[in-house]
Design a protein around this motif. Sequence first.
Motif, PDB file in Angstrom:
ATOM      1  N   THR A  19       0.824  -1.317  -0.103  1.00 55.94           N
ATOM      2  CA  THR A  19       0.043  -0.116  -0.061  1.00 55.94           C
ATOM      3  C   THR A  19       0.663   1.282   0.060  1.00 55.94           C
ATOM      4  N   VAL A  20       2.316   1.086   0.292  1.00 53.06           N
ATOM      5  CA  VAL A  20       3.030   2.437   0.323  1.00 53.06           C
ATOM      6  C   VAL A  20       3.164   2.735  -1.160  1.00 53.06           C
ATOM      7  N   ALA A  21       2.943   1.920  -2.002  1.00 55.71           N
ATOM      8  CA  ALA A  21       3.008   2.318  -3.749  1.00 55.71           C
ATOM      9  C   ALA A  21       1.942   2.992  -4.062  1.00 55.71           C
ATOM     10  N   THR A  22       0.744   2.812  -3.554  1.00 54.27           N
ATOM     11  CA  THR A  22      -0.628   3.367  -3.973  1.00 54.27           C
ATOM     12  C   THR A  22      -0.377   4.862  -4.142  1.00 54.27           C
ATOM     13  N   PRO A  23      -0.249   5.660  -3.068  1.00 54.46           N
ATOM     14  CA  PRO A  23       0.006   7.199  -3.167  1.00 54.46           C
ATOM     15  C   PRO A  23       0.942   7.588  -4.264  1.00 54.46           C
ATOM     16  N   GLN A  24       1.991   6.740  -4.612  1.00 55.60           N
ATOM     17  CA  GLN A  24       3.002   7.297  -5.435  1.00 55.60           C
ATOM     18  C   GLN A  24       2.528   6.972  -6.702  1.00 55.60           C
ATOM     19  N   ILE A  25       1.402   5.893  -7.249  1.00 51.75           N
ATOM     20  CA  ILE A  25       1.228   5.782  -8.251  1.00 51.75           C
ATOM     21  C   ILE A  25       0.063   6.662  -8.663  1.00 51.75           C
ATOM     22  N   TYR A  26      -0.865   7.187  -7.822  1.00 45.82           N
ATOM     23  CA  TYR A  26      -1.976   7.977  -7.990  1.00 45.82           C
ATOM     24  C   TYR A  26      -1.369   9.366  -8.374  1.00 45.82           C
ATOM     25  N   GLY A  27      -0.257   9.818  -8.085  1.00 41.32           N
ATOM     26  CA  GLY A  27       0.449  11.058  -8.355  1.00 41.32           C
ATOM     27  C   GLY A  27      -0.556  12.171  -8.272  1.00 41.32           C
ATOM     28  N   ARG A  28      -0.796  12.952  -9.303  1.00 37.16           N
ATOM     29  CA  ARG A  28      -1.599  13.904  -9.371  1.00 37.16           C
ATOM     30  C   ARG A  28      -3.047  13.655  -9.644  1.00 37.16           C
ATOM     31  N   TRP A  29      -3.297  12.345  -9.952  1.00 42.13           N
ATOM     32  CA  TRP A  29      -4.741  12.073 -10.315  1.00 42.13           C
ATOM     33  C   TRP A  29      -5.579  11.636  -9.282  1.00 42.13           C
ATOM     34  N   ALA A  30      -6.685  11.845  -9.373  1.00 35.95           N
ATOM     35  CA  ALA A  30      -7.871  11.709  -8.303  1.00 35.95           C
ATOM     36  C   ALA A  30      -8.115  10.183  -8.440  1.00 35.95           C
ATOM     37  N   GLN A  31      -8.461   9.701  -7.058  1.00 33.06           N
ATOM     38  CA  GLN A  31      -8.776   8.396  -7.087  1.00 33.06           C
ATOM     39  C   GLN A  31      -9.852   7.798  -7.869  1.00 33.06           C
ATOM     40  N   ASN A  32     -10.879   8.498  -8.445  1.00 36.83           N
ATOM     41  CA  ASN A  32     -11.873   7.980  -9.294  1.00 36.83           C
ATOM     42  C   ASN A  32     -11.449   7.886 -10.784  1.00 36.83           C
ATOM     43  N   ASP A  33     -10.102   8.531 -10.886  1.00 33.23           N
ATOM     44  CA  ASP A  33      -9.485   8.597 -12.332  1.00 33.23           C
ATOM     45  C   ASP A  33      -8.819   6.903 -12.594  1.00 33.23           C
ATOM     46  N   LEU A  34      -8.555   6.348 -11.503  1.00 30.24           N
ATOM     47  CA  LEU A  34      -7.765   5.136 -11.752  1.00 30.24           C
ATOM     48  C   LEU A  34      -8.121   3.971 -10.683  1.00 30.24           C
ATOM     49  N   MET A  35      -8.081   2.877 -11.005  1.00 27.16           N
ATOM     50  CA  MET A  35      -7.984   1.825 -10.003  1.00 27.16           C
ATOM     51  C   MET A  35      -6.718   1.090  -9.863  1.00 27.16           C
ATOM     52  N   ILE A  36      -6.234   0.804  -8.473  1.00 21.64           N
ATOM     53  CA  ILE A  36      -5.062   0.036  -8.382  1.00 21.64           C
ATOM     54  C   ILE A  36      -5.449  -1.079  -7.678  1.00 21.64           C
ATOM     55  N   THR A  37      -4.812  -2.231  -8.253  1.00 21.88           N
ATOM     56  CA  THR A  37      -4.765  -3.589  -7.930  1.00 21.88           C
ATOM     57  C   THR A  37      -3.363  -4.225  -7.833  1.00 21.88           C
ATOM     58  N   TYR A  38      -3.089  -5.354  -7.044  1.00 17.50           N
ATOM     59  CA  TYR A  38      -1.958  -5.888  -7.020  1.00 17.50           C
ATOM     60  C   TYR A  38      -1.735  -7.391  -7.198  1.00 17.50           C
TER      61      TYR A  38
END
Length: 924
Positions: free
Chosen positions: A508-527
């Motif tokens: 989960t430490v990677a999640t905010p780094q992947i989001y970057g400048r995007w809002a959470q509803n712009d993308l979904m992250i699964t591992y």
Amino acid sequence: MKKRILTTAKTKLKGLFLLFALLGLSFAGFAQCATPPPTGEAGQFFCSQTSWNNAGFSVTQGDVLTDLQVYGQNLTWYTDAALTNQVVDPANEEPSDGDTYYVTQTPTGGCESDPLVVVLTDRECGCIENPTFETQEGDVNYDDYTFYSGPYRTFHKTCGATTVGMNSYPAGGNEALIVPKGVDGEISTITLMTANPSNSLSRFGLRLNDSSTSGSDDVTHVVKEFVAGEVFSFNFAMILENPQSPEHSFEEMPFVQVRLYDEFGNLYASRCLISQKDDCIFYQENANLLYSDWSCIKFNTLGLIGRKARIEITVGDCTLGGHYGYMYIDDLYAGDEADSDCNDPSFGYVAIESLETIGAGAASCVVSQEQASASSCSATGLVNALPFPVEVCGSYVTPFSSGDPAVMNDLRLDIIQNNTVVGTLTNPVIDANSETFCFTVDATDVNVSPYGEFSFEAYVEFGLNCGAPQTVPIDDRSLVDICPESGCPSAILACETSSSSFGEFDLTVATPQIYGRWAQNDLMITYYPTKDDAITETNQITSESSYTPTSSVDKAYARVDWNPAGATGSDCYYVVEIDLLVGVAPDLTLTDITLCGSGETQAIVATPNNISELMDVSYVWKKNGNRIPNTGSYLQVNEPGTYEVTVKNFECSVTQTVNVTQIDFDVDLGNTIDICDTEVNTTLSPKITDNSTPGMDMSQLTYKWSTGETTKDINITESGNYTVEVTYNGCTFVDVVSVFLETLPVVDLGADILTCKNEEVQLTAAIENITNADVLEYKWYRDGARIQGNTQTILVTGAGEYRVEVNEPGADCVGTDSIMVDYYANENCLITQGISPDTSPGINDELDLAFLADRTGIEKIQIFNRYGRLVYDKTNYRNEWNGVDNDGNELPTGTYFYVLELKAEDPMFGKVVKNWIYINRKSK
């Protein structure tokens, strides 16, 4: 992946034979047989019913053992190395992935051979049956091929012929004949074989069309359906007559055509050759006859992978009926490019092999997906989902030339969306030695929104000049989803105390780094644990904050599904690679420390338990939050406080706290105790003074006396040295006291004594509280002066005050008593014969018989005058009569008589004393 399985199978096979060789054994019963094993590869592929049906075929059975490329006479299949479990019906035996079979052959009249060991792998795509036109027993085999042939006047169409309207042609006819491997009879310049000479296992080839120009069946097709893999290829050689007189037009020439169709009948790729002496593929037998030596044709079929495909190979005579054309075909192949033997296709080859995002940001962690797409038989080509910039790389093969080498005239990349070219790149980086190329595509290279589905089409054009200039165009297309650029996560470090641990990672430490400048509803992250899992959305990691791999891995993968404004299509995703690092963390076992007393020093030893596994260890110490100038592995402490040590090995560190408490208290039993008393009994109780930090809980003190008692206070009845140990939280403080307990003798000399001067008197010191009085020490005194005698009893040597001192031997505890020893006033203890009451006052005033009253006791006394008259009497007499009668009247001077009755027999006077006494009065 399949090639790796094949290698493993071969390795296992070699190991099996090596084991038999080392043991001096052969496969049961066959070591003496001269018959060789069957021929065939030790590792082979098959396709199950599921693989065929998934591609669009309707089959009730998948590949069976008789479909495999194993050749011999009277083959026998076994499932065990001991050759005891025979397969009864190989024609209906469907293998499973990883199965191993043992195949023998038994020639007629011969013995059964040693086995060929075959390890099988189920290929999910790239399925083709009867690729070599022969059965396992060595007979020709036309199964799964369809032939068409018709008159050239009706069906000849140079490089455009189809089977539409044609009748099927019987297999085995002269236009579609499987011929044994031999030498072609038309070509003498070289030895041109009728089957692939490079394949030692191949014994037949298919001859399509023939060398005759008689009859009407002069345009012939062979059609074959298969499940597409990464590539499709086959080997061929061809012979075409070259019309010279009269000259033929393009539409009239003999030709060879190869067309590849998808499952819907759409043309996917094609190659075509006409009888033209200037075509660089041909050699000239003579002025009228052209031929090509054995070579291969290869098509990139990634765009069809896993789906049904159809190959049509066509040979046509010239339209004027005077010039023939025919070709030999062998070794059809559908599967992975790595396993294809067609490395130098005659017509050249181009393939887009990788699509990777490059540059900064997400470019450094987004991974290419083509390998996963191929291995999972995805039918969408290189289904990559990437952000720009994208590097499109591939390889090419230069076409064969019998003359001057081919020259690349053009290599470009068209970017296509919705069947429209939206960008073209003409600036590849080419490595001519390795025949590879790369294009870098940026968002500015397209004239539409840079999000959504795009196709990349590589187009290469080669120039050939073998008498007349000609061009060979080749293309290949791959699909990609272009997604917005996200952030690229840093490597995730799992610090474990053992180098053999697989690690536990918080993804989960990677999640905010992947989001970057995007809002959470712009993308979904699964591992996911692998790239393939991320692409197929299988085996999702649900414990994202505590992901523990089951094997040693160095990566995990995040699938980023996009839905931002402006993106077209619904499958915009890509896979982000996350580096997983397992570091060895120091393994510390520290415990709190208790300092016992203000002068004690102890060491906090922070050497890790796993020090042998650590490579770069450093130490940082703090006390009460403040840095201490110490970098060693241990710290000497002599003060209470909170100590903290951080031990670091590269990027893995562990911090532990040691609470140091100081237990310091005084135990005081007091000074030496001397007790002198008639009863020896006293209580010892230590005084505790707390100096600890923090203060002690006094109720938690424990006591241990030298007597064995564990109470705080003890009663003692004996002299000695008494020690007490007082303990608190492991700290013990001690004190000792010397106690001297002495019994004070209770001495009784009795009442004061009046005695007669001439009488022997003993004084005895009675001891009331000591039984054995004989062992005591005695000192006697008279009138303060020491006199002789050191025993319990002495003789009185004269009147005076007698005192005795009594003590136990060597003791200072002395008991004393005193007694007055005096003589009676009548010290000689005689009965006087006269008194003078008033002549000498104070001297001889009365009849003093006190000594006799004390010694024997006087019952009564009677005094008579000379006339016998009783003038005085008294019972219990002592010394009362002073010359008076019973009435108190003075009696005159004269002689009187008395009778004295004693209470007991007196040793001197007996029981009754009678005598006279004279009263002498002063004359008046």
